[in-house]
Design an enzyme around this catalytic site. Structure first.
Site, PDB file in Angstrom:
ATOM      1  N   HIS A 284      48.132  40.568  43.727  1.00  0.00           N
ATOM      2  CA  HIS A 284      48.849  41.117  44.882  1.00  0.00           C
ATOM      3  C   HIS A 284      49.339  42.538  44.582  1.00  0.00           C
ATOM      4  O   HIS A 284      49.157  43.450  45.403  1.00  0.00           O
ATOM      5  CB  HIS A 284      50.033  40.206  45.225  1.00  0.00           C
ATOM      6  CG  HIS A 284      51.001  40.808  46.194  1.00  0.00           C
ATOM      7  ND1 HIS A 284      50.925  40.610  47.548  1.00  0.00           N
ATOM      8  CD2 HIS A 284      52.077  41.621  45.989  1.00  0.00           C
ATOM      9  CE1 HIS A 284      51.912  41.269  48.147  1.00  0.00           C
ATOM     10  NE2 HIS A 284      52.626  41.883  47.217  1.00  0.00           N
ATOM     11  N   GLU A 285      49.950  42.735  43.402  1.00  0.00           N
ATOM     12  CA  GLU A 285      50.453  44.063  43.037  1.00  0.00           C
ATOM     13  C   GLU A 285      49.310  45.072  42.902  1.00  0.00           C
ATOM     14  O   GLU A 285      49.441  46.229  43.323  1.00  0.00           O
ATOM     15  CB  GLU A 285      51.232  43.983  41.713  1.00  0.00           C
ATOM     16  CG  GLU A 285      52.504  43.140  41.775  1.00  0.00           C
ATOM     17  CD  GLU A 285      53.489  43.661  42.807  1.00  0.00           C
ATOM     18  OE1 GLU A 285      53.586  44.894  42.974  1.00  0.00           O
ATOM     19  OE2 GLU A 285      54.147  42.836  43.466  1.00  0.00           O
ATOM     20  N   HIS A 288      48.225  46.544  46.187  1.00  0.00           N
ATOM     21  CA  HIS A 288      48.976  47.722  46.642  1.00  0.00           C
ATOM     22  C   HIS A 288      48.338  49.004  46.094  1.00  0.00           C
ATOM     23  O   HIS A 288      48.225  50.012  46.802  1.00  0.00           O
ATOM     24  CB  HIS A 288      50.438  47.640  46.179  1.00  0.00           C
ATOM     25  CG  HIS A 288      51.257  46.650  46.939  1.00  0.00           C
ATOM     26  ND1 HIS A 288      51.382  46.674  48.304  1.00  0.00           N
ATOM     27  CD2 HIS A 288      52.012  45.596  46.516  1.00  0.00           C
ATOM     28  CE1 HIS A 288      52.172  45.688  48.696  1.00  0.00           C
ATOM     29  NE2 HIS A 288      52.558  45.011  47.626  1.00  0.00           N
ATOM     30  N   GLU A 362      52.619  44.398  52.632  1.00  0.00           N
ATOM     31  CA  GLU A 362      52.711  43.124  51.908  1.00  0.00           C
ATOM     32  C   GLU A 362      51.662  42.135  52.418  1.00  0.00           C
ATOM     33  O   GLU A 362      51.017  41.445  51.622  1.00  0.00           O
ATOM     34  CB  GLU A 362      54.112  42.529  52.054  1.00  0.00           C
ATOM     35  CG  GLU A 362      55.205  43.310  51.340  1.00  0.00           C
ATOM     36  CD  GLU A 362      54.946  43.465  49.858  1.00  0.00           C
ATOM     37  OE1 GLU A 362      54.543  42.462  49.217  1.00  0.00           O
ATOM     38  OE2 GLU A 362      55.124  44.580  49.345  1.00  0.00           O
ATOM     39  N   ASP A 366      48.612  40.625  50.167  1.00  0.00           N
ATOM     40  CA  ASP A 366      48.340  39.183  50.082  1.00  0.00           C
ATOM     41  C   ASP A 366      46.887  38.895  50.446  1.00  0.00           C
ATOM     42  O   ASP A 366      46.206  38.101  49.775  1.00  0.00           O
ATOM     43  CB  ASP A 366      49.259  38.419  51.055  1.00  0.00           C
ATOM     44  CG  ASP A 366      50.681  38.270  50.528  1.00  0.00           C
ATOM     45  OD1 ASP A 366      50.912  38.551  49.346  1.00  0.00           O
ATOM     46  OD2 ASP A 366      51.556  37.862  51.323  1.00  0.00           O
TER      47      ASP A 366
END
Length: 424
Positions: A284-285, A288, A362, A366
């Site tokens: 997930h990070e 970004h 976000e 995801d």
């Protein structure tokens, strides 16, 4: 007739306090609901729900008190002319020590020293209660009173070391900036932000926490493999001893260009027993990064900073602005403080807009992790983090839309499940 800046600022502050208190009351009512949201039934245990509910209500009650005290003090400081009084008082203190009160840099530093002391005194009771009563009661606090005091002293020393050169530079830039002042101020803050992002993880963060390389093993191998598959230039992978202060968990990454680092809280590794769950959080990070969210956010901050300094240059010489707040002089720092107060309405709108963008990011991150095949472990990891951090299970939609930079768990799980249904 001069515009009543000070009265307008205080009036808007009180209006925003009333509006935000209304949202807080809506959220408080949601927190007191006796049942889990349907999406979380059978996912979150009843025991964890009850603990989360008690923790959230305790924090909410404390928030009501702290916000009331804050608005009361801030309004009184402005209405009773505390700022101009203390500016004059700091000049008198300078003269009594033999220093030149006419030197704006000295005068400003003396003023800020007093403000820092006042802030420490007024903030301390709330920090102590939050840490050693609420966090302690619910099993999160791990630090001793000595560690708390040591951190506070370190923070003050850092402010004393780092603050004066920055303040002096800003004053000199404003005094000599001329028609390109906004650009010079933005350029200085841009360079400063890059310097701080460089030295913070290397010199400052280690003063408060211990960073050790993630040991060799399945978790390290999987994270490195994932980073390599995405061409993420991972140079170092650390574990930070967050458990020395709190059992809350987190993970983050930082670094420029080809020198990226990932930091995992030891509590994250302890809470997510399944390695795949931790890797899913990292996926997930990395989403970004791959989707350029970090770059977009950085650019947005720079644009807003430049616009803010542009606005400041328009009012920095306004005698009416200074006189409205009780100042008969026009110091640089005071001008910046007063300008910040006058644009509070715009700041609230910008903050709301940034939260909207952040929540969209976000959901995208995801979806990115899900597309890499981490749908189930991401779902399980998000649930585990929600449980272990005792995050609010029931949230008011108005409150979360206004305050949250991350979507509530219910919305994130719904988005993951919806994507799975479409895929099927």
């Amino acid at each position: 007739m001069a515009f009543p800046y000070m009265e307008a600022v205080v009036g808007f502050m009180i209006l925003m306090y009333i509006f935000e208190t209304y949202l807080d009351l809506r959220q408080h009512a949601a927190l007191k609901l006796p049942n889990l949201p349907k999406t979380l039934e059978g996912v979150i245990s009843q025991e964890k729900f009850e603990k989360s509910r008690a923790y959230s209500i305790d924090k909410s009650n404390f928030h009501f008190v702290s916000q009331f005290v804050t608005i009361a003090m801030d309004s009184a400081i402005l209405l009773y002319g505390v700022l101009p009084w203390f500016w004059k008082k700091s000049g008198s203190i300078l003269e009594s020590t033999g220093l030149d009160a006419e030197n704006e840099i000295y005068h400003t530093l003396a003023f800020l020293a007093g403000v820092m002391i006042w802030s420490q005194i007024t903030d301390l009771p709330f920090s102590l209660y939050s840490t050693f009563v609420i966090e302690e009661r619910h099993g999160f606090n791990k630090q001793t009173i000595w560690l708390f005091i040591r951190d506070m002293i370190k923070g003050m020393i850092l402010a004393i070391v780092i603050g004066p050169p920055i303040v002096a530079a800003i004053i000199l830039i404003v005094q000599k900036g001329g028609p390109y002042l906004a650009i010079y101020l933005w350029g200085f803050m841009f360079v400063l932000s890059l310097v701080m992002m460089t030295i913070y993880p290397v010199l400052i963060a280690p003063l408060f926490n211990k960073f050790t390389p993630l040991p060799d093993g399945e978790l390290r191998t999987k994270i490195e493999t994932l980073a390599s598959s995405l061409n993420f230039p991972l140079k170092k992978l650390f574990v930070v001893d967050g458990s020395t202060r709190s059992s809350h968990s987190n993970a983050y990454m930082y670094g420029f260009f080809k020198n990226k680092r990932i930091v995992l809280y030891d509590t994250l590794i302890q809470q997510c027993k399944n390695v795949e769950e931790v890797v899913a959080v990292i996926a997930h990070e990395l989403g970004h990064w791959k989707l350029n969210h970090t770059m977009y956010s950085f650019i947005a901050v720079q644009v807003l900073t430049l616009l803010q300094f542009g606005g400041y240059t328009l009012v920095k010489n306004s005698k009416d602005l200074f006189m409205s707040f009780g100042f008969d002089a026009q110091p640089v720092l005071i001008g910046l403080i007063l300008f910040q107060h006058t644009i509070i309405p715009i700041q609230h709108l910008v903050s709301f807009g940034l939260n909207l963008v952040s929540r969209a990011f976000e959901f995208q991150a995801d979806a990115f992790a899900k597309n890499l095949g981490y749908s189930k472990p991401l779902r399980d990891g998000l649930v585990k983090l929600q449980e272990e951090n005792l995050s609010a299970m029931n949230t008011d939609p108005w409150y979360s839309a206004y305050h949250y930079s991350h979507p509530p768990l219910v919305e994130r799980l719904a988005a993951i499940d919806e994507a799975d249904k479409k895929a099927d």
